[in-house]
Design a protein around this motif. Sequence first.
Motif, PDB file in Angstrom:
ATOM      1  N   LEU A 181       0.965  -1.259  -0.018  1.00 56.53           N
ATOM      2  CA  LEU A 181      -0.109  -0.016  -0.206  1.00 56.53           C
ATOM      3  C   LEU A 181       0.972   1.298   0.005  1.00 56.53           C
ATOM      4  CD1 LEU A 181      -2.620  -1.045   2.718  1.00 56.53           C
ATOM      5  CD2 LEU A 181      -2.939  -1.096   0.430  1.00 56.53           C
ATOM      6  N   ASN A 182       0.198   2.278  -0.626  1.00 58.35           N
ATOM      7  CA  ASN A 182       1.151   3.602  -0.672  1.00 58.35           C
ATOM      8  C   ASN A 182       0.605   4.346   0.580  1.00 58.35           C
ATOM      9  OD1 ASN A 182       1.728   6.591  -1.223  1.00 58.35           O
ATOM     10  ND2 ASN A 182       2.636   5.348  -2.888  1.00 58.35           N
ATOM     11  N   GLU A 183       1.496   4.658   1.596  1.00 60.33           N
ATOM     12  CA  GLU A 183       1.325   5.476   2.595  1.00 60.33           C
ATOM     13  C   GLU A 183       1.141   6.910   2.724  1.00 60.33           C
ATOM     14  OE1 GLU A 183       4.933   4.158   5.446  1.00 60.33           O
ATOM     15  OE2 GLU A 183       5.535   3.511   3.293  1.00 60.33           O
ATOM     16  N   GLY A 184       1.344   7.490   1.451  1.00 60.79           N
ATOM     17  CA  GLY A 184       1.562   8.836   1.222  1.00 60.79           C
ATOM     18  C   GLY A 184       2.679   9.510   1.470  1.00 60.79           C
ATOM     19  N   ALA A 267     -15.487   4.326   9.452  1.00 62.00           N
ATOM     20  CA  ALA A 267     -14.347   3.477   8.636  1.00 62.00           C
ATOM     21  C   ALA A 267     -14.513   3.943   7.373  1.00 62.00           C
ATOM     22  CB  ALA A 267     -14.776   1.990   8.943  1.00 62.00           C
ATOM     23  N   VAL A 268     -15.382   3.798   6.629  1.00 59.24           N
ATOM     24  CA  VAL A 268     -15.488   4.006   5.343  1.00 59.24           C
ATOM     25  C   VAL A 268     -15.058   5.523   4.984  1.00 59.24           C
ATOM     26  CG1 VAL A 268     -17.130   4.420   2.963  1.00 59.24           C
ATOM     27  CG2 VAL A 268     -17.182   2.277   4.581  1.00 59.24           C
ATOM     28  N   GLU A 273     -11.171   9.165   2.838  1.00 59.53           N
ATOM     29  CA  GLU A 273     -10.574  10.604   2.926  1.00 59.53           C
ATOM     30  C   GLU A 273      -8.816  10.208   2.741  1.00 59.53           C
ATOM     31  OE1 GLU A 273     -13.304  12.945   6.382  1.00 59.53           O
ATOM     32  OE2 GLU A 273     -11.436  11.626   6.988  1.00 59.53           O
ATOM     33  N   PHE A 274      -8.478   9.160   3.344  1.00 56.40           N
ATOM     34  CA  PHE A 274      -6.934   8.899   3.013  1.00 56.40           C
ATOM     35  C   PHE A 274      -6.630   8.756   1.361  1.00 56.40           C
ATOM     36  CE2 PHE A 274      -3.465   5.855   2.482  1.00 56.40           C
ATOM     37  CZ  PHE A 274      -2.496   6.455   3.203  1.00 56.40           C
ATOM     38  N   ALA A 276      -8.596   9.829  -1.025  1.00 50.26           N
ATOM     39  CA  ALA A 276      -8.622  10.918  -1.647  1.00 50.26           C
ATOM     40  C   ALA A 276      -7.354  12.159  -1.220  1.00 50.26           C
ATOM     41  CB  ALA A 276      -9.858  11.819  -1.034  1.00 50.26           C
ATOM     42  N   GLY A 277      -6.634  12.047  -0.137  1.00 50.05           N
ATOM     43  CA  GLY A 277      -5.700  12.934  -0.101  1.00 50.05           C
ATOM     44  C   GLY A 277      -4.415  12.365  -0.436  1.00 50.05           C
ATOM     45  N   ASN A 278      -4.549  11.500  -1.090  1.00 50.39           N
ATOM     46  CA  ASN A 278      -3.218  10.884  -1.262  1.00 50.39           C
ATOM     47  C   ASN A 278      -3.070  10.727  -2.955  1.00 50.39           C
ATOM     48  OD1 ASN A 278      -0.746   9.323  -1.999  1.00 50.39           O
ATOM     49  ND2 ASN A 278      -1.467   7.825  -0.556  1.00 50.39           N
ATOM     50  N   ASP A 279      -2.361  11.645  -3.748  1.00 51.46           N
ATOM     51  CA  ASP A 279      -2.447  11.654  -5.293  1.00 51.46           C
ATOM     52  C   ASP A 279      -1.530  10.403  -5.860  1.00 51.46           C
ATOM     53  OD1 ASP A 279      -4.154  13.683  -5.578  1.00 51.46           O
ATOM     54  OD2 ASP A 279      -2.760  15.257  -6.195  1.00 51.46           O
ATOM     55  N   HIS A 280      -0.556   9.960  -5.072  1.00 46.92           N
ATOM     56  CA  HIS A 280       0.284   8.815  -5.339  1.00 46.92           C
ATOM     57  C   HIS A 280      -0.354   7.525  -4.920  1.00 46.92           C
ATOM     58  CE1 HIS A 280       3.929  11.128  -6.366  1.00 46.92           C
ATOM     59  NE2 HIS A 280       3.698  11.808  -5.488  1.00 46.92           N
ATOM     60  N   PHE A 281      -1.636   7.395  -4.761  1.00 49.36           N
ATOM     61  CA  PHE A 281      -2.132   6.217  -4.210  1.00 49.36           C
ATOM     62  C   PHE A 281      -2.165   5.095  -5.207  1.00 49.36           C
ATOM     63  CE2 PHE A 281      -6.065   3.192  -3.034  1.00 49.36           C
ATOM     64  CZ  PHE A 281      -5.381   3.064  -1.807  1.00 49.36           C
ATOM     65  N   PHE A 282      -2.439   5.468  -6.417  1.00 48.94           N
ATOM     66  CA  PHE A 282      -2.503   4.483  -7.462  1.00 48.94           C
ATOM     67  C   PHE A 282      -1.061   4.168  -8.054  1.00 48.94           C
ATOM     68  CE2 PHE A 282      -2.939   2.988 -11.923  1.00 48.94           C
ATOM     69  CZ  PHE A 282      -3.930   2.095 -11.720  1.00 48.94           C
TER      70      PHE A 282
END
Length: 470
Positions: A181-184, A267-268, A273-274, A276-282
Motif C-alpha cells: 500500500l502507498n502510505e502517502g 471506517a468508510v 479520506e485517506f 482522496a488525500g493521496n495523489d500517489h495512491f495509484f
Amino acid sequence: MKELLQQDLSVVNVGLQSFAANITAAGGRATSVTWAPPAGADPALGWTLATLIGDPRIEAANTIAFERYLGAQPRLVDLVRAGEVMAGLGPGERRILHAGPPIDWPDMCGPQRGAIAGAILYEGWADDLDAAEKLAGSGEVALEPCHEHGAVGPMAGIISPSMPVWVVENTASGNRAYSNLNEGLGKVLRFGANSPDVLERLRWLGSDFFTTMQVAVRGLADPDLKPLMAQALHMGDELHNRNAAASGLLFKRLTLALLGSDLASDAVRRALEFVAGNDHFFLNISMAAAKSMSDAAAGVPGSSMVTVMARNGINFGIKLSGNGNQWFQAPANPVDGLYFPGYTVDDAAADLGDSAITETNGLGGFAMAASPAIVQFVGGTPADATANSRRMLSITLGTNPAFTLPPLNFGGTPAGIDARLVADSGILPIINTGIAHRQAGVGQIGAGITTAPMDCFTGALAALASGLQK
C-alpha cells in the motif's frame, strides 16, 4: 574539382559537432548526425553485438515476448495479507522483501536499512529499534528482492508477511503480481522512517483500512486496469511520478463499491479520506500492473527484451527475458533533479526503488509526453518531456497501442526495451524518480530524471550471446 569547390557547400557531419561549427562559420551548410561507436567502442563487445543484431533466433524470440507483453490484461482482483498469497512469507517465515536487485544488509543504503528495521518492529519480531537492526544483521531474517517473489515496491519497497498487498492478475495468462500500500508523503516507511507515528499509520493501514479496502476491491464493478491507465495518460499522468488522475479514477470506483456495503460509515469515510488525500495512491497498483505485464514476457529463450529494471539505493539491476532469472547490475547513476529547499545532491541517496518497472513497460519517463506538468517536479521543459518519449522509440521493439500519447498524435508509448538497441545506439532508458535522503527517515528531498547504467545491458548481452552459442 574546381567546379565542385565553386558550388554551395552542403555537408553531412558525422561525429564531433566542432567540425560542423567550422563549416558553418565559413559560410557553408552542415547537417550534424550524432554518432558514437557502438558498445562504448569496446572491440570485443562490439563484435558480440554485431553477432546479435539481426540474429533470426533473437528476432523470433522478441516477437513472442513482445506479443505476450502487449496481450497482457492486468486486473485488480484482491487486497490480502502478503503471507496469505506469497511464497516464503507464510506462517513462521521471517522474510522481508525489498526493492532492487539482491543486496546484503551491511551494504544497504540508509533508507532501506531503516525501512527493514521498521518492518521488523511492525511484525513484532523485536521490541525496539536497536534490537531490530541487530536482528536484521544477524541473518535470522531473510532479506530478498521483491522481484524474486513476483512483487514490486516503491523506494525501499518493503513487504513483510502481515502487510496488505494488492493482487493484480494478468487474465491473458494467469500470472499474478503484488505490491504494498502507498502510505502517502512525508515520513513514511518507504523512505526509511520507522518512528512510532509511522508504525501507527502502518498498523491502521493493516487493520481498519485493509478491511475496508478489501471489501471495496472485491466489489469493484470494473477491475480492469489497462483502460483506467490509458485514460489517466490522456489526463496528464505518466503513471510513475504523477498519478493524480489515475488515483482519482480509482477513487470513484472504490467509492461506488463501498456505497452498498455494510461497513461502519466512520471506517468508510476515514478510508476514503485517506485515498482522496493521496495523489500517489495509484502508484503501487500501477507498478503491480506493470509487473504483471512484463512477467508475461519473461522466460522466452533468446529474447533480448528487458523485463525488469530496479534499484536498491546502491546498484541498478536489470533482467532480460532470454536470460532466465539472472540479474545484471552496475552502480546506480546519479539523479539530475530539483531539490526541495535546504537540500542538495550531497544529501541524496542513489537511485532507489522498483518503480522503474513502469518505464520497463513504456510508462513513466517513456510516457513523459503525456504529462508536460511533470517537468515542474522533475525539471526540464514540456518540449523536453516530448523529446524524451520520442528518443525512447530508438531503443524499443515497438509501441503499445493501448497506451497512447496525445502530443505524439496518439501514437503508442515506446515499449519493449531491446538491450541490443541500447548498446548499439548508446541511448539509455530514461527514468522519472523521486530522490530520497541518504539518511533513514528524512524522506523525499526532491525528484528528477536518471538513466539506467550501460554496464547492465552490456553484461546481459554477453550472457545472452554465450547462451545462444551453447
